[in-house]
Enzyme design. Structure first.
Site, mmCIF file in Angstrom:
data_model
loop_
_atom_site.group_PDB
_atom_site.id
_atom_site.type_symbol
_atom_site.label_atom_id
_atom_site.label_comp_id
_atom_site.label_asym_id
_atom_site.label_seq_id
_atom_site.Cartn_x
_atom_site.Cartn_y
_atom_site.Cartn_z
ATOM 1 N N GLU A 136 0.839 -1.222 0.000
ATOM 2 C CA GLU A 136 0.000 0.000 0.000
ATOM 3 C C GLU A 136 0.863 1.256 0.000
ATOM 4 O OE1 GLU A 136 -3.138 -0.230 -0.541
ATOM 5 O OE2 GLU A 136 -3.377 -2.360 -0.125
ATOM 6 N N GLU A 140 8.811 5.107 2.349
ATOM 7 C CA GLU A 140 9.451 6.201 1.606
ATOM 8 C C GLU A 140 8.427 6.926 0.733
ATOM 9 O OE1 GLU A 140 10.669 3.049 1.754
ATOM 10 O OE2 GLU A 140 12.329 3.461 3.100
HETATM 11 C C1 LIG Z 1 3.108 -9.956 0.456
HETATM 12 C C2 LIG Z 1 2.834 -8.886 -0.551
HETATM 13 C C3 LIG Z 1 1.552 -8.751 -1.071
HETATM 14 C C4 LIG Z 1 1.247 -7.767 -1.997
HETATM 15 N N1 LIG Z 1 -0.027 -7.652 -2.455
HETATM 16 C C5 LIG Z 1 -0.317 -6.732 -3.378
HETATM 17 C C6 LIG Z 1 -1.647 -6.601 -3.899
HETATM 18 O O1 LIG Z 1 -2.554 -7.346 -3.506
HETATM 19 N N2 LIG Z 1 -1.901 -5.663 -4.830
HETATM 20 C C7 LIG Z 1 -0.920 -4.836 -5.300
HETATM 21 O O2 LIG Z 1 -1.186 -4.007 -6.148
HETATM 22 N N3 LIG Z 1 0.353 -4.934 -4.826
HETATM 23 C C8 LIG Z 1 0.676 -5.849 -3.883
HETATM 24 N N4 LIG Z 1 1.958 -5.940 -3.405
HETATM 25 C C9 LIG Z 1 2.983 -5.099 -3.985
HETATM 26 C C10 LIG Z 1 3.327 -3.921 -3.111
HETATM 27 O O3 LIG Z 1 2.309 -2.943 -3.156
HETATM 28 C C11 LIG Z 1 4.692 -3.391 -3.609
HETATM 29 O O4 LIG Z 1 5.666 -4.343 -3.233
HETATM 30 C C12 LIG Z 1 5.002 -2.018 -3.013
HETATM 31 O O5 LIG Z 1 4.156 -1.029 -3.526
HETATM 32 C C13 LIG Z 1 6.467 -1.600 -3.327
HETATM 33 O O6 LIG Z 1 6.702 -1.706 -4.696
HETATM 34 P P1 LIG Z 1 7.961 -2.559 -5.211
HETATM 35 O O7 LIG Z 1 7.983 -3.862 -4.517
HETATM 36 O O8 LIG Z 1 7.908 -2.540 -6.702
HETATM 37 O O9 LIG Z 1 9.217 -1.740 -4.679
HETATM 38 P P2 LIG Z 1 9.951 -0.558 -5.452
HETATM 39 O O10 LIG Z 1 8.951 0.463 -5.918
HETATM 40 O O11 LIG Z 1 10.890 -1.136 -6.438
HETATM 41 O O12 LIG Z 1 10.768 0.066 -4.239
HETATM 42 C C14 LIG Z 1 12.055 -0.435 -3.834
HETATM 43 C C15 LIG Z 1 12.638 0.561 -2.841
HETATM 44 O O13 LIG Z 1 12.817 1.835 -3.474
HETATM 45 C C16 LIG Z 1 12.127 2.835 -2.752
HETATM 46 N N5 LIG Z 1 11.556 3.840 -3.665
HETATM 47 C C17 LIG Z 1 10.867 3.605 -4.809
HETATM 48 N N6 LIG Z 1 10.460 4.759 -5.343
HETATM 49 C C18 LIG Z 1 10.886 5.742 -4.507
HETATM 50 C C19 LIG Z 1 10.771 7.169 -4.514
HETATM 51 N N7 LIG Z 1 10.119 7.823 -5.471
HETATM 52 N N8 LIG Z 1 11.332 7.857 -3.496
HETATM 53 C C20 LIG Z 1 11.988 7.203 -2.502
HETATM 54 N N9 LIG Z 1 12.129 5.868 -2.456
HETATM 55 C C21 LIG Z 1 11.579 5.156 -3.433
HETATM 56 C C22 LIG Z 1 11.001 2.101 -2.015
HETATM 57 O O14 LIG Z 1 10.533 2.833 -0.894
HETATM 58 C C23 LIG Z 1 11.719 0.803 -1.629
HETATM 59 O O15 LIG Z 1 12.500 1.018 -0.480
HETATM 60 C C24 LIG Z 1 2.270 -6.897 -2.451
HETATM 61 C C25 LIG Z 1 3.553 -7.017 -1.923
HETATM 62 C C26 LIG Z 1 3.855 -7.994 -0.981
HETATM 63 C C27 LIG Z 1 5.257 -8.092 -0.406
#
Ligand SMILES: Cc1cc2nc3c(=O)[nH]c(=O)nc-3n(C[C@H](O)[C@H](O)[C@H](O)COP(=O)(O)OP(=O)(O)OC[C@H]3O[C@@H](n4cnc5c(N)ncnc54)[C@H](O)[C@@H]3O)c2cc1C
Length: 156
Positions: A136, A140
């Site tokens: 959600e 960050e």
């Molecule tokens: C168990 C689990 C269930 C999930 N279920 C769902 C679901 O039902 N529906 C759904 O839509 N998603 C789901 N997700 C996905 C989840 O919403 C994402 O993992 C989350 O939004 C982070 O995106 P990412 O993993 O691509 O990380 P990234 O966006 O790649 O982030 C990696 C790191 O970079 C940092 N970062 C990225 N952009 C910025 C910025 N602009 N400024 C500063 N820091 C930044 C982040 O804070 C993080 O520390 C799920 C994830 C998990 C682990």
């Protein structure tokens, strides 16, 4: 076509409040265990809750939980009034998820080795808490939303 992000954004705020609320419940449960154990467990001839190293932890946990609850309640109330902002909901989500992480960790610390045992829910609460700072919107991203709302009126 290509409106998925807008659609997701329209309900992301509400789901952030749901995340915050569930975190508060689990944090309250972990704090309850910590208080009971601190009052019951004796070391060096007294209840461990009488050691300042433990009692100050409990005070901080209770204070942080209350702060997170007030932020969440205010954001939920504003949501119902139709006046909530993205930053309100981000603050509630950010604070509640970080407070849950802190309380789950400190509750285990207060239990010592017992905190890691399966008989208690603490290790499970601690493990389950980790994802709350990622989904959600990561912590960050919440900070980005909050600061964006602060800076936008100043043209930054
Ligand atoms: C168990 C689990 C269930 C999930 N279920 C769902 C679901 O039902 N529906 C759904 O839509 N998603 C789901 N997700 C996905 C989840 O919403 C994402 O993992 C989350 O939004 C982070 O995106 P990412 O993993 O691509 O990380 P990234 O966006 O790649 O982030 C990696 C790191 O970079 C940092 N970062 C990225 N952009 C910025 C910025 N602009 N400024 C500063 N820091 C930044 C982040 O804070 C993080 O520390 C799920 C994830 C998990 C682990």
């Amino acid at each position: 076509m290509h409106k998925g992000f807008e659609v997701a954004n329209s309900w992301l705020g509400a789901t952030r409040l749901q995340v915050a609320s569930t975190c508060l419940g689990r944090a309250e449960r972990a704090l309850g265990h910590a208080i009971s154990y601190a009052a019951e467990r004796k070391q060096f001839g007294q209840q461990i809750g009488k050691f300042q190293g433990v009692s100050f932890k409990l005070a901080d946990m209770a204070m942080e939980l209350k702060a997170a609850e007030l932020l969440t309640r205010e954001a939920a109330w504003k949501y119902d009034q139709g006046t909530v902002t993205e930053a309100d909901m981000s603050m509630a989500k950010l604070k509640a998820t970080e407070v849950l992480a802190m309380i789950a960790d400190e509750a285990i610390q207060i239990h010592g080795g017992m905190g890691l045992m399966d008989e208690l829910p603490l290790e499970r609460i601690w493990r389950d808490a980790r994802v709350e700072r990622i989904w959600e919107g990561t912590s960050e991203i919440q900070r980005h939303i909050i600061s964006r709302e602060l800076l936008r009126p100043h043209g930054a």
